[in-house]
Design an enzyme around this catalytic site. Structure first.
Site, PDB file in Angstrom:
ATOM      1  N   HIS A 199       0.819  -1.210   0.000  1.00 57.98           N
ATOM      2  CA  HIS A 199       0.000   0.000   0.000  1.00 57.98           C
ATOM      3  C   HIS A 199       0.855   1.264   0.000  1.00 57.98           C
ATOM      4  O   HIS A 199       0.463   2.287  -0.555  1.00 57.98           O
ATOM      5  CB  HIS A 199      -0.967  -0.033   1.179  1.00 57.98           C
ATOM      6  N   CYS A 505      -9.109  -2.526 -11.421  1.00 58.33           N
ATOM      7  CA  CYS A 505      -8.268  -1.519 -10.767  1.00 58.33           C
ATOM      8  C   CYS A 505      -7.067  -2.242 -10.177  1.00 58.33           C
ATOM      9  O   CYS A 505      -7.068  -3.465 -10.034  1.00 58.33           O
ATOM     10  CB  CYS A 505      -9.041  -0.761  -9.690  1.00 58.33           C
TER      11      CYS A 505
END
Length: 545
Positions: A199, A505
């Site tokens: 992330h 995505c």
């Protein structure tokens, strides 16, 4: 630090965000790594140092009790009980006794005593035979950080308010760290750990910040204020570059800017292949600045709004009204007719909330993530659903459920969704499933029955399919998002959608060489970070199907 101050000293790592960054090093260590305030005290100063620790405990306990009340009011007693357990640790008489005896015995300052005592306590708990008790060890480490921050007077996060042209050097970074980044200030990132789909990597790419990982002992090899060049495209770092090397990389920066400007010329036009197949190229966003960039770079909509950023950097949980107000403020730059896909809170893995305890999750990547977490705490889910529904009264939105694995996940969420919509007397915008596991992809047909649209999150899908952590650069060679198995699973999803809208995505959506294959399968939307929108539109416009 490297020896002899060699010019152009190169460190090789792994690229996690492309581009070139030039600036000065800022070494980031958390408070447990950076204990520099160490000194001896006289015997007559023991009481004074012990009083400093007691006052720090009282300060932290007060903040925890305040947060506990907010949690009880906004969520439920389960969350509040977690914070209550923290306050009880700080009130434990045996802990106070051990701290006092350590000060008397060692005659050193309060900070060092807190660090030593909490580390001993953490080690005892971590090695306990009772696995449930062992999982509380991180509670102790977290409390130690809070007490030490109070003792050292740290009022703000160490990554807030950095000077311009800063290159952040850290062992690792979490979303709760990168939330403090400024595009204008941070010109590059170097981390010792973190895979290409971690992330932290995703957020640096979305910020357009060049980043390199897998640089061993970076925080020791690089010193504060040192001149650096981060080559995020090649995955390398130059320490103390000479003038010739600086000119070379400045030219590289300029060339990249020219390529971006060319791609951006037609980015505000609809993306269509040479034979007329239209594609939605949308943007992934986390904050208002992202929304502004999405508009600036020609995104056709918002394919993924990561709402986790609304929670990071906070000491409490936003209520329904506050959440709605923040959503409206974040999305203000975007025309209300442009579709926005709001993802429900996706917590777990390396995305943890600073005000909640997650140490009861023994395997965060395989445990309570996404929808599982939300269904376990329905008050949190309902607050979000109500805020999203109220937002839908003034703009075009879709709602995306993260980490759906079973059709029962969607059935349960849809029940809460319908109840919230009925209570608010409002329409129900499309509710979709995020497909992120092989099980969900293979059984997408059953999940699709309860979904208005499907969105494939390829980062987690790759992680779980290839058994390679998205955060671990050591297994980056196995994290292959264009592996045949990934495309097989994507075909399964496309086939199962049965004319329902489907999109992709994640990192794969931003790979220009994968665009044609995705369009051939029937995917109608590609959601990428705002900086990639012009490049992906350009890739679409060059394709003949």
């Amino acid at each position: 630090m490297y020896s002899n101050k060699i010019k152009n000293y190169e460190l090789s790592g792994y690229s996690i965000s492309s581009g070139v960054g030039i600036g000065k090093a800022h070494i980031y260590r958390n408070v447990l790594q950076d204990m520099q305030d160490i000194y001896c005290i006289d015997a007559n100063e023991v009481e004074k140092e012990y009083q400093r620790i007691k006052e720090a405990f009282d300060n932290v306990r007060g903040r925890l009790q305040k947060n506990q009340k907010e949690v009880e009011r906004k969520l439920n007693s389960d969350f509040a009980a977690i914070l209550s357990s923290h306050t009880k640790i700080l009130s434990d008489s045996s802990l106070h006794q051990e701290i006092y005896e350590t000060i008397k015995r060692s005659c050193v300052n309060a900070e060092l005593v807190v660090l030593a005592v909490f580390r001993r306590l953490e080690a005892r708990i971590r090695h306990a035979e009772d696995c449930r008790l062992a999982q509380r060890a991180d509670d102790i480490a977290d409390l130690a950080r809070q007490v030490l921050r109070t003792l050292t007077g740290q009022a703000s996060h160490r990554l807030a308010d950095l000077p311009d042209n800063t290159i952040v050097v850290a062992s690792e970074l979490f979303p709760s760290d990168t939330v403090f980044f400024s595009r204008k200030a941070v010109s590059g990132v170097i981390v010792e750990r973190g895979g290409p789909a971690s992330h932290a990597a995703i957020l640096t790419r979305e910020l357009g910040i060049p980043a390199v990982s897998n640089i061993d002992n970076a925080v020791q090899k690089i010193t504060q204020g040192e001149n650096l060049i981060v080559d995020g495209t090649q995955g390398s770092v130059l320490i103390d570059p000479d003038e010739e090397m600086q000119r070379k990389f400045q030219k590289k920066q300029e060339d990249m800017s020219v390529r971006f400007a060319i791609a951006k010329q037609y980015s505000h036009e609809k993306a269509a292949t040479l034979d007329g197949t239209e594609v939605e190229v949308t943007a992934n966003i986390s904050c208002r600045e992202d929304a502004e960039l999405a508009v600036k770079h020609g995104a056709d909509g918002i394919g993924l709004y990561r709402t986790e950023q609304l929670y990071f950097g906070r000491e409490d949980i936003p209520g329904e009204d506050e959440l709605l107000e923040t959503l409206q403020e974040t999305l203000a730059p975007i025309n209300t007719n442009i579709p926005v896909t709001l993802r429900l809170l996706d917590i777990g893995g390396d995305k943890l909330l600073p005000f909640l305890n997650h140490t009861n999750i023994s395997e965060p990547l395989m445990g309570q993530r996404g929808v599982r977490f939300l269904l376990n705490f329905p008050d949190l889910l309902i607050t979000q659903l109500r805020s999203f529904l109220r937002l839908s009264l003034s703009r075009s939105v879709r709602i995306l459920v993260p980490m759906v694995t079973l059709e029962s996940d969607m059935q349960a969420v849809r029940k809460f969704y319908e109840e919230a919509a009925n209570d608010l007397s409002c329409h129900q915008p499309p509710l979709g499933s995020m497909i992120e596991t092989p099980a969900a992809a293979l059984c997408a047909e059953t999940i699709s029955k309860y979904s208005d649209f499907l969105s494939v999150g390829t980062n987690d899908l790759t992680q779980y399919t290839m058994a390679a952590s998205r955060d671990d650069a050591e297994v980056a060679d196995y994290f292959i998002h264009e592996h045949p198995s990934i495309f097989y699973l994507l075909r399964c999803v496309a086939k199962a959608a049965d004319k329902k809208p489907i999109g992709v995505c994640g990192q794969l959506a931003g790979e220009a060489n994968a665009v044609k294959r995705l369009l051939a399968m029937g995917f109608q939307e590609l959601s990428v970070n705002p900086f990639q929108v012009p490049y992906i539109k350009q890739a679409v416009q060059d394709i003949y199907m």
